[in-house]
Scaffold this active site. Structure first.
Site: not given
Length: 217
Positions: A60, A86-88
């Protein structure tokens, strides 16, 4: 190699899950918009809906590009479901955020990676996954698969545990070649997975078997 599907389409995710080989899902704001999913609350709900379909990790993506904003969004995303990663983005503030998340037990996927140096920084910061975009490199006449090979060599040299997630996979040969090189994960459209099923000799062989069976009955 793990198979992730890169989409926000719930029907396609269900179809891949039913096939029995799906290990996770990646998505992004563009894919959400393609499915008509807009607005923060709707997007968050959609992530939970995806998690309720699949058994594996669901990436996400944060929208913020500043450190504080990424941390705030990332913590909110991580609280949605234990399958959320968590996509960064691979930017300076993103690397700092990945380090923060690593120190606080939040898993991350470093996205928009286009060089071995970027992948090295992501691994140093403790990213769970690193996502080199091989299809987009191919689009500008650069060998995306060579990047996967370079990252594999570097990670193996130093024992980095960050998983190489080959992203922007466009077709079945991308999948095969990523498996040969040693990518830990690939993410692509449903067609790239289903393409592995196809071979003309399988079709002709099955046709012959059925015809021979009918002759004897």
């Amino acid at each position: 190699m793990k198979f992730f599907i890169d989409t926000a389409n719930l029907d396609q995710i269900k179809e891949a899950q039913d096939l029995g080989v799906l290990d996770g899902v990646t998505t992004n704001p563009s894919l959400m918009a393609k499915e008509g999913i807009t607005g923060r609350n709707n997007i968050l709900k959609h992530y939970v809906d995806i998690c309720n379909i699949v058994d594996g990790d669901v990436s996400a993506e944060v929208i913020a590009t500043d450190f504080e904003g990424m941390v705030k969004e990332g913590e909110e995303l991580a609280e949605l479901h234990n399958q959320i990663v968590v996509k960064v983005p691979m930017i300076k503030e993103g690397v700092k955020a990945i380090k923060y998340f690593t120190d606080h037990g939040i898993r991350t996927n470093c996205t928009l990676v286009f060089s071995a140096g970027q992948a090295l920084l992501a691994a140093k910061a403790g990213a769970t996954y690193v996502s080199p975009f091989i299809g987009r490199l191919d689009d500008i006449s650069t060998d995306g698969l060579e990047l996967i090979a370079d990252i594999r060599l570097i990670y193996d040299n130093y024992g980095f545990e960050t998983q190489i997630l080959a992203a922007s996979v466009r077709h079945t040969m991308h999948v095969i070649n990523c498996a040969k090189i040693g990518a830990d994960v690939m993410t692509g459209p449903l067609s790239s997975i289903e393409g592995l099923l196809k071979h003309p000799l399988t079709d002709s062989g099955l046709k012959q078997f059925l015809e021979d069976y009918k002759k004897g009955n």
